[in-house]
Design an enzyme around this catalytic site. Structure first.
Site, PDB file in Angstrom:
ATOM      1  CG  ASP A 150      -2.448  -2.376  -2.554  1.00 25.91           C
ATOM      2  OD1 ASP A 150      -1.848  -3.465  -2.637  1.00 25.91           O
ATOM      3  OD2 ASP A 150      -2.087  -1.446  -1.807  1.00 25.91           O
ATOM      4  CD  GLU A 202      -0.384   0.520   1.579  1.00 23.06           C
ATOM      5  OE1 GLU A 202       0.297   0.061   2.545  1.00 23.06           O
ATOM      6  OE2 GLU A 202      -0.155   0.206   0.404  1.00 23.06           O
ATOM      7  CG  HIS A 242       4.969  -0.185   0.614  1.00 24.86           C
ATOM      8  ND1 HIS A 242       4.397  -1.410   0.801  1.00 24.86           N
ATOM      9  CD2 HIS A 242       6.296  -0.410   0.466  1.00 24.86           C
ATOM     10  CE1 HIS A 242       5.324  -2.339   0.788  1.00 24.86           C
ATOM     11  NE2 HIS A 242       6.483  -1.767   0.574  1.00 24.86           N
ATOM     12  CG  ASP A 294       1.370  -0.393  -3.878  1.00 22.07           C
ATOM     13  OD1 ASP A 294       2.138   0.413  -4.444  1.00 22.07           O
ATOM     14  OD2 ASP A 294       1.616  -0.893  -2.766  1.00 22.07           O
TER      15      ASP A 294
END
Length: 615
Positions: free
Chosen positions: A34, A36, A175, A180
């Site tokens: 994952d 960001e 987030h 995540d």
């Protein structure tokens, strides 16, 4: 089967090898990743955090998590969403040192991500930026798996937070990349348990299952037989003849066939295919005609599986009422009542924002009572607190005469009809003052109000300019060397046709004009009820006119004939729209990147086209 000597021997089955069974899921090493990022596009955004979890057979083998210095400041909305600030990543490693560690961590594994195109797209872009070849990782998307194994009665959508709640994961998505990724691991294990009931036991089965057509799709493939390879509109119908779905395509045959293949993964569409028993097609001369016909058919049949364009009659307008002391009202109907209208507006929320921006510039009353001179004289008019705050001249108390208030109404009417400078100037003064006082959130709210007003005004002015033309004939060069023709009358597409390659265009243009649909002007004499207040009696919806405007703005379009004057106000909203669109681009990027995106109306281009002669 025969031997080398030619003697017949009985045909016997051959036992398959273990390789034929594929790789058991219990033996597959998955790396769930994952990211960001600073925005939604890998082209102009950067990675701020990577989280990855390596699992095999339900056991966690390792984790990798690190912040990444994106090489620039982190936008405020990203900080609000993720909690990652610019200060947090200042001392973090750059992507050129993090990427090799991740690729080594994931070497030989199967990559898993929730909405994999987003994460994998950023990782591929990082590899390309560093001159690295992207390893041929097998990729599994948990969104695709969830759409196949979970019904709508179980989960309303396939967002990570929704699936985490459904599978009751121990880790809640926040987030942040590693959290995540851990939640996605648990979601993956829950989906793998569900896959067992479908007979999916190997990696090869799982990857094929996510994209494989359903039995209903395979059974309905015959519905695409006989569909022509031409631009047009297609209608899926059930056994009773009810229209389930309307769509358009430049190649009807290939588009209709795609509904019966694994490339179609939308849950609602697969459900629709299961109900469909017929596919009716309407070939069209051009792509523009197909787009317009699609809108008209959706508005006529209101198919249950179409989400957009079903209710054009539900347009929202901002109205300056006709009364001694006019006020701004949000209405769902544009009448021929002498009032001034602004719109149509895409939603009530945007209409309220636009009204607030206009109230900031013009001190119109905001109460909803019908205020008359007799009511004021009798002292029966209700008062409110806005007068004490200086936001209203208080005509209800007699502080402002009808003549003085009429001056405010005239200003509002001039703004709604084209001159947006008073609203822009008032909003800019307020934004600058709030920014100087470090009240950035309030300044952003003021900017959004102004943006909503300018978008609504620009849309109305563009549509009004087109809807006011008795006739417009235009041509677009076709790929084969010919021309695509369109005849537009009062904003409505009255005819569409083509000119063959190397043919003289004029006879085709004259024939198309002669056979075009007759369209009567708006009853109030104003253009289509857009911005000036006449009812939309031309039969052309705002969406249809926007389709026409987009087509007219395509490169190479020639204006053949223009009846009337095609222009927008000199001090109108179109000149301000581009600047404000850029100012809110970060918010749009956030919506695209992190879901929960609100639908935005398609923006028609400004009314312009090449005026060079055809040929």
């Amino acid at each position: 089967m025969t031997t080398a000597h030619g003697n017949d021997v009985p045909d016997v089955g051959v036992q398959g090898t273990l390789d034929d069974l594929g790789t058991p899921l219990a033996d597959v090493t998955f790396v769930v990743v994952d990211l960001e990022t600073t925005g939604g596009s890998a082209a102009d955004s950067a990675i701020t955090e990577i989280g990855a979890v390596k699992v095999r057979g339900g056991e966690v083998l390792g984790e990798l998590g690190t912040l990444v210095d994106p090489g620039g400041p982190i936008p405020p909305f990203i900080t609000a969403l993720t909690g990652i600030t610019t200060a947090m990543v200042t001392a973090a490693p750059r992507m050129d040192s993090v990427l090799p560690s991740f690729l080594e961590f994931a070497r030989g594994a199967v990559l898993v991500a929730h909405n994999a195109p987003f994460d994998i797209g950023f990782l591929k872009a990082a590899c390309a930026e560093q001159g690295r070849a992207w390893p041929a990782f097998p990729v599994v998307d948990t969104v695709d798996l969830a759409r196949r194994v979970l019904g709508r009665d179980e989960v309303p959508n396939c967002k990570l937070g929704t699936l985490a709640r459904f599978f009751r994961t121990a880790t809640e998505p926040t987030h942040r990349a590693l959290a995540d990724a851990r939640a996605t691991v648990e979601v993956l294990h829950g989906l793998i348990e569900r896959l067992g009931s479908f007979g999916v036991t190997s990696l090869e089965d799982m990857r094929g299952f996510a994209k494989a057509p359903t039995p209903e799709q395979r059974r309905k493939r015959h519905l695409a037989d006989g569909v022509p390879s031409a631009p047009g509109v297609y209608l899926f119908e059930d056994d009773a003849g009810e229209v389930l779905y309307v769509g358009k395509s430049g190649d009807l045959r290939s588009r209709v066939r795609s509904y019966f293949t694994g490339s179609e993964t939308r849950r609602r569409v697969r459900e629709m295919v299961g109900l469909a028993e017929h596919v009716r097609t309407i070939p069209c001369a051009t792509g523009l005609e197909a787009e317009v016909r699609e809108l008209r058919l959706i508005a006529e049949h209101k198919p249950r599986y179409n989400r957009r364009s079903k209710f054009p009659e539900r347009a929202i307008w901002l109205k300056l009422t006709v009364e001694p002391f006019p006020r701004l009202s949000i209405v769902r109907e544009c009448r021929d009542d002498g009032a001034c209208y602004l719109g149509p507006v895409s939603s009530r929320h945007r209409a309220e924002e636009a009204r607030a921006a206009l109230h900031e510039a013009v001190p119109l009353r905001q109460c909803t009572q019908r205020l008359t001179l007799r009511l004021i004289a009798d002292g029966r008019a209700r008062t409110c607190a806005l007068a004490e705050l200086g936001r209203c001249g208080a005509p209800c108390e007699g502080r402002e005469s009808a003549a003085d208030y009429a001056a405010h109404a005239d200003t509002a009417r001039a703004v709604m009809r084209g001159d947006v400078r008073p609203v822009v100037a008032a909003a800019q003064v307020r934004i600058d003052r709030l920014a100087a006082e470090l009240r950035y959130e309030e300044a952003a709210a003021q900017r959004d109000r102004l943006h909503a007003f300018v978008r609504a005004a620009a849309r109305g002015q563009r549509l009004a300019a087109l809807a006011g033309l008795p006739e417009l004939v235009a041509a677009l060069p076709a790929f084969d060397g010919g021309w695509e023709l369109a005849v537009v009358r009062y904003g409505r597409l009255a005819a569409a046709g083509t000119v063959p390659p190397r043919a003289r265009p004029r006879p085709y243009v004259d024939a198309l004009i002669a056979t075009a649909e007759t369209v009567f002007p708006p009853s109030g004499g104003a253009p289509g009820g857009v911005a000036l207040g006449a009812p939309p009696s031309t039969g052309a919806t705002a969406e249809e006119m926007e389709c026409v405007l987009r087509w007219l703005d395509r490169p190479g379009v020639r204006l053949v004939e223009v009846g009337g004057t095609w222009t927008c106000p000199a001090h109108g909203a179109e000149g301000q729209r581009g600047r404000l669109d850029r100012a809110v681009s970060e918010r749009v990027a956030r919506d695209r990147a992190f879901g929960d995106r609100a639908p935005r109306p398609a923006q028609a281009p400004r009314p312009r086209a090449s005026r060079r002669p055809m040929g």
